[in-house]
Write an enzyme that holds these catalytic residues in place. Structure first.
Site, PDB file in Angstrom:
ATOM      1  N   HIS A  13      24.092 -21.675   2.120  1.00 30.29           N
ATOM      2  CA  HIS A  13      23.818 -22.422   0.893  1.00 30.29           C
ATOM      3  C   HIS A  13      24.672 -21.880  -0.253  1.00 30.29           C
ATOM      4  O   HIS A  13      24.681 -20.670  -0.506  1.00 30.29           O
ATOM      5  CB  HIS A  13      22.337 -22.332   0.538  1.00 30.29           C
ATOM      6  CG  HIS A  13      21.446 -23.028   1.516  1.00 30.29           C
ATOM      7  ND1 HIS A  13      21.010 -24.314   1.340  1.00 30.29           N
ATOM      8  CD2 HIS A  13      20.929 -22.610   2.701  1.00 30.29           C
ATOM      9  CE1 HIS A  13      20.255 -24.675   2.360  1.00 30.29           C
ATOM     10  NE2 HIS A  13      20.183 -23.652   3.205  1.00 30.29           N
ATOM     11  N   HIS A 198      17.563 -29.433   8.325  1.00 31.17           N
ATOM     12  CA  HIS A 198      16.657 -28.292   8.412  1.00 31.17           C
ATOM     13  C   HIS A 198      15.393 -28.756   9.155  1.00 31.17           C
ATOM     14  O   HIS A 198      14.700 -29.670   8.692  1.00 31.17           O
ATOM     15  CB  HIS A 198      16.238 -27.823   7.019  1.00 31.17           C
ATOM     16  CG  HIS A 198      17.251 -26.981   6.316  1.00 31.17           C
ATOM     17  ND1 HIS A 198      18.423 -27.481   5.799  1.00 31.17           N
ATOM     18  CD2 HIS A 198      17.256 -25.647   6.020  1.00 31.17           C
ATOM     19  CE1 HIS A 198      19.105 -26.507   5.209  1.00 31.17           C
ATOM     20  NE2 HIS A 198      18.422 -25.388   5.338  1.00 31.17           N
ATOM     21  N   GLU A 201      11.956 -24.732  11.345  1.00 29.76           N
ATOM     22  CA  GLU A 201      12.007 -23.393  10.745  1.00 29.76           C
ATOM     23  C   GLU A 201      10.592 -22.973  10.378  1.00 29.76           C
ATOM     24  O   GLU A 201       9.993 -22.124  11.030  1.00 29.76           O
ATOM     25  CB  GLU A 201      12.915 -23.384   9.522  1.00 29.76           C
ATOM     26  CG  GLU A 201      13.008 -22.023   8.845  1.00 29.76           C
ATOM     27  CD  GLU A 201      13.813 -22.053   7.560  1.00 29.76           C
ATOM     28  OE1 GLU A 201      14.145 -20.951   7.062  1.00 29.76           O
ATOM     29  OE2 GLU A 201      14.099 -23.140   7.030  1.00 29.76           O
ATOM     30  N   ASP A 278      22.752 -18.093   5.909  1.00 32.74           N
ATOM     31  CA  ASP A 278      21.802 -18.897   5.157  1.00 32.74           C
ATOM     32  C   ASP A 278      21.939 -18.659   3.650  1.00 32.74           C
ATOM     33  O   ASP A 278      22.509 -19.471   2.942  1.00 32.74           O
ATOM     34  CB  ASP A 278      20.379 -18.613   5.631  1.00 32.74           C
ATOM     35  CG  ASP A 278      19.370 -19.682   5.217  1.00 32.74           C
ATOM     36  OD1 ASP A 278      19.805 -20.780   4.794  1.00 32.74           O
ATOM     37  OD2 ASP A 278      18.157 -19.435   5.330  1.00 32.74           O
ATOM     38  N   ASP A 279      21.416 -17.539   3.165  1.00 35.47           N
ATOM     39  CA  ASP A 279      21.429 -17.222   1.729  1.00 35.47           C
ATOM     40  C   ASP A 279      21.757 -15.743   1.517  1.00 35.47           C
ATOM     41  O   ASP A 279      20.895 -14.954   1.124  1.00 35.47           O
ATOM     42  CB  ASP A 279      20.063 -17.549   1.106  1.00 35.47           C
ATOM     43  CG  ASP A 279      19.702 -19.011   1.249  1.00 35.47           C
ATOM     44  OD1 ASP A 279      20.388 -19.849   0.642  1.00 35.47           O
ATOM     45  OD2 ASP A 279      18.737 -19.324   1.981  1.00 35.47           O
TER      46      ASP A 279
END
Length: 344
Positions: A13, A198, A201, A278-279
């Site tokens: 992201h 997404h 998850e 991801d982040d």
């Protein structure tokens, strides 16, 4: 060594990949409220824009994002983040990357969504010129904001010649799939864009089935719970769906555990998956550390790590001729890497 392995990253992201010191500098330059952001003290500032330990849920994990997005919400800051993003990815030997963002999250300081998107595109173009890396963009719908979705899909199609390659949906997975989201995915597909979603998850395996059958997802973001339903798992394997796994993130959101991690089953069943961060800015990690964690905590071999990189390259949203170029480049770089390791 993991740091020298050439890499392809598909799930990162844009707003979750910021350098904390850069965010602090942006706050100071823009004169943002010090009583809220605490940008006069780096340790206090970290508590606002990042996480120092695993959270209780995905929703808790998402807590820093509104403040990070607010800080980024000028053309100058978005362009700077894009340039720094390219530099950071290049420093970890990433040769190709797809980053994702929702332009509407950067409108709280006066920008229009398209202005925000164009600032990112401009910064990425500059960053790619300075560093030997190719970066494409996926636009993300937000589960809780279906009123944005049609505009996002239209923006994605409008700017597909400016590096937009796909569409995604992110946010609280447990919220229902609004019809406006479904319509937006159709607009994107009809406009020639690819689809990742997404799913699985924080939500059940059935969300992965919905993503594949209703939204026509080619890739699944995370997807750890897919193994809890044999029918859905077989569906994903049969269709060759690529799973964008994010190891540290899965621990931070309590979506999985190292001891029983879904990646272990993916390896055993030869499922199409790749490793991603991801982040990284939120968790203070990078892709090299993810590879090292996969070796240390999951027991992955170097050959298995390299195969995940090829999985990601083959599952990228590049046009066919560019994908072949990427695979050729990757093969050359992997050969050089292996020859280097043999000489040690």
């Amino acid at each position: 060594m993991a740091g020298y392995i050439p890499k392809v990253e598909l799930h990162i992201h844009f707003d979750g990949a910021c350098n904390i010191e850069s965010l602090q500098d942006m706050c100071r330059n823009d004169g943002l409220d010090v009583t809220h952001f605490h940008h006069d003290n780096i340790e206090e500032f970290k508590k606002v824009v990042s996480l120092i330990e695993p959270q209780e849920s995905l929703v808790d994990f998402l807590r820093p994002f509104p403040d990070v997005c607010y800080i980024l919400s000028t053309e100058r800051n978005l362009r700077r983040q894009a340039i720094e993003f390219c530099k950071e990815q290049y420093s970890h030997n990433v040769i190709y990357c797809e980053t994702r963002l929702c332009p509407h999250l950067f409108t709280r300081r006066g920008l229009l969504p398209e202005q925000a998107l164009l600032a990112v595109i401009k910064g990425l173009e500059e960053g790619q010129k300075c560093h030997d890396i190719k970066v494409k963009v996926i636009l993300s719908l937000i589960k809780s904001n279906p009123e944005w979705s049609i505009e996002i899909a239209n923006l994605a199609v409008k700017h597909k010649d400016n590096g937009i390659v796909g569409i995604d949906i992110a946010g609280d997975e447990l919220q229902p799939m609004d019809q406006q989201h479904i319509d937006a995915f159709k607009i994107a597909r009809d406009g020639g864009l690819h689809v990742t979603v997404h799913a699985g998850e924080s939500g059940p395996a059935e969300n992965v089935k919905q993503a594949i059958e209703l939204l026509h997802a080619e890739r699944i973001g995370h997807g750890y719970h897919v193994v809890n339903n044999h029918e859905v798992y077989q569906l994903a394997k049969t269709k060759g769906v690529h799973f964008e796994t994010c190891l540290t993130s899965s621990i931070y959101t309590k979506s999985s555990k190292y001891e029983t991690h879904t990646i272990k089953m993916f390896l055993k069943d030869k499922v199409n998956f790749g490793l991603n961060t991801d982040d990284p800015g939120i968790m203070n990690i990078n892709i090299v550390q993810e590879f090292e964690s996969a070796q240390r905590d999951l027991g992955m071999t170097e050959d298995e790590l390299i195969e995940t990189v090829f999985n990601s390259a083959r599952s990228s949203f590049l046009p066919p001729h560019e994908k072949q170029q990427l695979l050729k480049l990757l093969e050359e770089k992997i050969t050089l890497y292996k020859n280097r390791e043999l000489k040690k």
